[in-house]
Design a protein around this motif. Structure first.
Motif, PDB file in Angstrom:
ATOM      1  N   ARG A 168      29.287  -8.135  -5.279  1.00 51.80           N
ATOM      2  CA  ARG A 168      30.739  -8.629  -5.386  1.00 51.80           C
ATOM      3  C   ARG A 168      30.830 -10.056  -5.949  1.00 51.80           C
ATOM      4  NH1 ARG A 168      30.956  -6.263  -0.129  1.00 51.80           N
ATOM      5  NH2 ARG A 168      31.927  -4.351  -0.258  1.00 51.80           N
ATOM      6  N   SER A 169      29.709 -10.816  -5.734  1.00 51.19           N
ATOM      7  CA  SER A 169      29.830 -12.202  -6.411  1.00 51.19           C
ATOM      8  C   SER A 169      29.230 -12.234  -7.873  1.00 51.19           C
ATOM      9  CB  SER A 169      28.783 -12.938  -5.553  1.00 51.19           C
ATOM     10  OG  SER A 169      27.505 -12.638  -5.787  1.00 51.19           O
ATOM     11  N   GLY A 170      29.001 -11.033  -8.295  1.00 49.37           N
ATOM     12  CA  GLY A 170      28.440 -10.770  -9.766  1.00 49.37           C
ATOM     13  C   GLY A 170      26.995 -10.879 -10.242  1.00 49.37           C
ATOM     14  N   LYS A 171      26.155 -10.790  -8.976  1.00 44.25           N
ATOM     15  CA  LYS A 171      24.745 -11.043  -9.056  1.00 44.25           C
ATOM     16  C   LYS A 171      24.179  -9.597  -9.142  1.00 44.25           C
ATOM     17  CE  LYS A 171      24.542 -15.616  -7.075  1.00 44.25           C
ATOM     18  NZ  LYS A 171      23.986 -16.167  -6.138  1.00 44.25           N
ATOM     19  N   PRO A 172      23.420  -9.015 -10.024  1.00 45.98           N
ATOM     20  CA  PRO A 172      22.754  -7.804 -10.028  1.00 45.98           C
ATOM     21  C   PRO A 172      21.692  -7.445  -8.875  1.00 45.98           C
ATOM     22  CG  PRO A 172      21.843  -9.068 -11.791  1.00 45.98           C
ATOM     23  CD  PRO A 172      22.894  -9.874 -11.273  1.00 45.98           C
ATOM     24  N   ASP A 173      21.129  -6.552  -8.883  1.00 43.22           N
ATOM     25  CA  ASP A 173      20.120  -5.976  -7.981  1.00 43.22           C
ATOM     26  C   ASP A 173      19.123  -4.858  -8.430  1.00 43.22           C
ATOM     27  OD1 ASP A 173      19.021  -6.633  -4.994  1.00 43.22           O
ATOM     28  OD2 ASP A 173      18.916  -4.525  -5.089  1.00 43.22           O
ATOM     29  N   ALA A 174      17.827  -4.811  -8.197  1.00 45.86           N
ATOM     30  CA  ALA A 174      17.334  -3.619  -8.638  1.00 45.86           C
ATOM     31  C   ALA A 174      16.069  -3.589  -7.529  1.00 45.86           C
ATOM     32  CB  ALA A 174      16.429  -3.955  -9.919  1.00 45.86           C
ATOM     33  N   VAL A 189      14.095   6.510  -5.393  1.00 45.74           N
ATOM     34  CA  VAL A 189      14.930   6.334  -6.588  1.00 45.74           C
ATOM     35  C   VAL A 189      14.459   4.889  -7.031  1.00 45.74           C
ATOM     36  CG1 VAL A 189      16.678   8.190  -6.329  1.00 45.74           C
ATOM     37  CG2 VAL A 189      16.858   5.730  -5.723  1.00 45.74           C
ATOM     38  N   GLN A 190      14.573   4.645  -8.486  1.00 49.56           N
ATOM     39  CA  GLN A 190      14.381   3.390  -8.891  1.00 49.56           C
ATOM     40  C   GLN A 190      15.870   3.131  -9.194  1.00 49.56           C
ATOM     41  OE1 GLN A 190      12.199   0.826  -9.510  1.00 49.56           O
ATOM     42  NE2 GLN A 190      14.140  -0.460 -10.182  1.00 49.56           N
ATOM     43  N   SER A 191      16.543   1.816  -8.481  1.00 46.94           N
ATOM     44  CA  SER A 191      17.827   1.906  -8.754  1.00 46.94           C
ATOM     45  C   SER A 191      18.246   0.430  -9.334  1.00 46.94           C
ATOM     46  CB  SER A 191      18.680   1.908  -7.289  1.00 46.94           C
ATOM     47  OG  SER A 191      19.967   1.780  -7.360  1.00 46.94           O
ATOM     48  N   SER A 192      19.061   0.334 -10.159  1.00 50.28           N
ATOM     49  CA  SER A 192      19.577  -1.004 -10.636  1.00 50.28           C
ATOM     50  C   SER A 192      21.083  -0.915 -10.563  1.00 50.28           C
ATOM     51  CB  SER A 192      19.315  -0.993 -12.242  1.00 50.28           C
ATOM     52  OG  SER A 192      19.812  -2.062 -12.760  1.00 50.28           O
ATOM     53  N   TYR A 193      21.470  -2.123  -9.765  1.00 47.56           N
ATOM     54  CA  TYR A 193      22.904  -2.289  -9.618  1.00 47.56           C
ATOM     55  C   TYR A 193      23.325  -3.382 -10.464  1.00 47.56           C
ATOM     56  CZ  TYR A 193      22.217   0.472  -5.082  1.00 47.56           C
ATOM     57  OH  TYR A 193      21.912   1.238  -4.238  1.00 47.56           O
ATOM     58  N   ASN A 194      24.444  -3.025 -11.402  1.00 45.80           N
ATOM     59  CA  ASN A 194      24.722  -4.245 -12.309  1.00 45.80           C
ATOM     60  C   ASN A 194      26.455  -4.204 -12.182  1.00 45.80           C
ATOM     61  OD1 ASN A 194      22.355  -4.132 -14.295  1.00 45.80           O
ATOM     62  ND2 ASN A 194      22.843  -1.831 -13.694  1.00 45.80           N
ATOM     63  N   PRO A 195      26.952  -5.535 -11.837  1.00 48.95           N
ATOM     64  CA  PRO A 195      28.330  -5.782 -11.743  1.00 48.95           C
ATOM     65  C   PRO A 195      28.904  -6.082 -13.076  1.00 48.95           C
ATOM     66  CG  PRO A 195      27.236  -7.325 -10.137  1.00 48.95           C
ATOM     67  CD  PRO A 195      26.154  -6.422 -11.174  1.00 48.95           C
ATOM     68  N   GLY A 200      38.152 -12.230 -17.556  1.00 46.05           N
ATOM     69  CA  GLY A 200      38.131 -13.363 -17.134  1.00 46.05           C
ATOM     70  C   GLY A 200      36.762 -13.844 -16.300  1.00 46.05           C
ATOM     71  N   GLY A 201      35.755 -12.739 -16.603  1.00 43.24           N
ATOM     72  CA  GLY A 201      34.603 -13.257 -15.910  1.00 43.24           C
ATOM     73  C   GLY A 201      34.423 -12.723 -14.510  1.00 43.24           C
ATOM     74  N   GLN A 202      35.279 -12.097 -13.813  1.00 40.16           N
ATOM     75  CA  GLN A 202      35.235 -11.659 -12.503  1.00 40.16           C
ATOM     76  C   GLN A 202      34.759 -10.175 -12.445  1.00 40.16           C
ATOM     77  OE1 GLN A 202      35.688 -13.827 -10.270  1.00 40.16           O
ATOM     78  NE2 GLN A 202      35.788 -15.246 -11.754  1.00 40.16           N
ATOM     79  N   PRO A 203      34.069  -9.895 -11.340  1.00 41.06           N
ATOM     80  CA  PRO A 203      33.418  -8.366 -11.182  1.00 41.06           C
ATOM     81  C   PRO A 203      34.685  -7.544 -10.832  1.00 41.06           C
ATOM     82  CG  PRO A 203      32.097 -10.027  -9.911  1.00 41.06           C
ATOM     83  CD  PRO A 203      33.378 -10.943 -10.618  1.00 41.06           C
ATOM     84  N   PHE A 204      34.694  -6.543 -11.280  1.00 46.50           N
ATOM     85  CA  PHE A 204      35.687  -5.469 -11.076  1.00 46.50           C
ATOM     86  C   PHE A 204      35.200  -4.064 -10.767  1.00 46.50           C
ATOM     87  CE2 PHE A 204      35.215  -4.766 -15.473  1.00 46.50           C
ATOM     88  CZ  PHE A 204      35.713  -3.275 -15.777  1.00 46.50           C
TER      89      PHE A 204
END
Length: 289
Positions: A168-174, A189-195, A200-204
């Motif tokens: 939610r803060s905009g930082k990805p994870d894998a 699974v190999q998972s990649s989470y991408n905000p 405006g540069g805000q995650p949605f």
């Protein structure tokens, strides 16, 4: 030109000017786009409304330019069309970016399972690869929370809450995760989470890209088991050989000792030769052990 003549009483000068513009347009506009543009212009003039139409222009250097023409007819006080006024915008770069983006998305959707979540973790879209991998129908998972796909242990782990705070803060994870499919079926699974950020540069929303590792994990487990079995077999062999060596060395030492003692006694030549053979063979066997 004929239809414009029907709409307005043009002077000879106006007709010549319009013919020149038409001739120039025919030369520059991609021929396959001319019917569509013509229909858009005349339909708008007939209805007395503005029009917007996209088409291709052939540049003098041979390249193709995508343009959007926005215009409307300008009429006199008597309601007669005077001229068409508008602007033309070059969309070539935008078209190229859109085509590249669509091609990239097509490639991703063809190769990976894709899930989209809102910031609350609710599933808002899935692709066909996801449905095939997890065994869920699309309507079954839409609106459900991400935890539907997770093991209870993963959801109970404090790092699960940290993961969604990070996203939610905009930082990805894998990483590699164990997930749950339809009917409780477990898969790795190999998972990649991408905000995904808005203008405006805000995650949605969050896009998760998933690769199935179940087959690889199974192979790795089988290799580990095979290695353990091989190591156990090697250990058993070593133990067996050690025991056999001990059991054989004891009587072998006795044989060597007695042959050495017998060699000190009076023997016939044939007996001495036989005894030497036994003695040397016993020592050779002892060296092997």
């Amino acid at each position: 030109t004929r239809r414009l003549d029907e709409l307005a009483e043009l002077t000879e000068e106006q007709r010549v000017r319009l013919a020149r513009v038409a001739a120039m347009s025919d030369a520059e506009i991609d021929t396959s786009d001319i019917p569509g543009l013509t229909e858009a212009v005349y339909s708008a003039i007939d209805a007395g409304v503005a029009y917007s139409h996209e088409y291709r222009l052939r540049h003098r250097d041979g390249s193709v330019r995508w343009v959007t023409e926005n215009a409307r007819g300008i009429y006199g006080a008597d309601g007669v069309l005077q001229y068409v006024d508008g602007v033309m915008m070059d969309n070539t770069a935008l078209k190229a970016r859109n085509a590249e983006f669509e091609g990239t998305m097509t490639a991703i959707n063809s190769a990976l399972a894709v899930v989209e979540y809102d910031l609350a973790g609710r599933i808002i879209s899935v692709n066909d690869n996801f449905c095939q991998l997890f065994g869920y129908l699309e309507e079954r998972v839409l609106g459900q929370y991400h935890r539907l796909l997770c093991t209870p242990e993963h959801v109970a782990d404090p790092r699960y809450i940290q993961l969604w705070g990070q996203l939610r803060s905009g930082k990805p994870d894998a990483g590699e995760y164990q997930c749950v499919g339809e009917g409780g079926r477990l898969l790795w699974v190999q998972s990649s989470y991408n905000p995904i950020l808005d203008a405006g540069g805000q995650p949605f929303k969050i896009v998760q890209l998933i690769t199935d590792l179940t087959g690889r994990r199974k192979m790795e487990q089988e290799l580990v088991l095979a290695k353990e079995h091989a190591e156990a077999a090697a250990a058993a062999r070593s133990t067996f050989l050690a025991n056999m060596s001990h059991e054989i060395r004891t009587p072998m030492n006795a044989i060597i000792g007695f042959t050495e003692a017998l060699r000190e006694t009076a023997l016939q030549p044939t007996q001495a030769r036989y005894l030497d053979t036994v003695h040397y063979a016993a020592r050779s066997m002892l060296r092997l052990l």
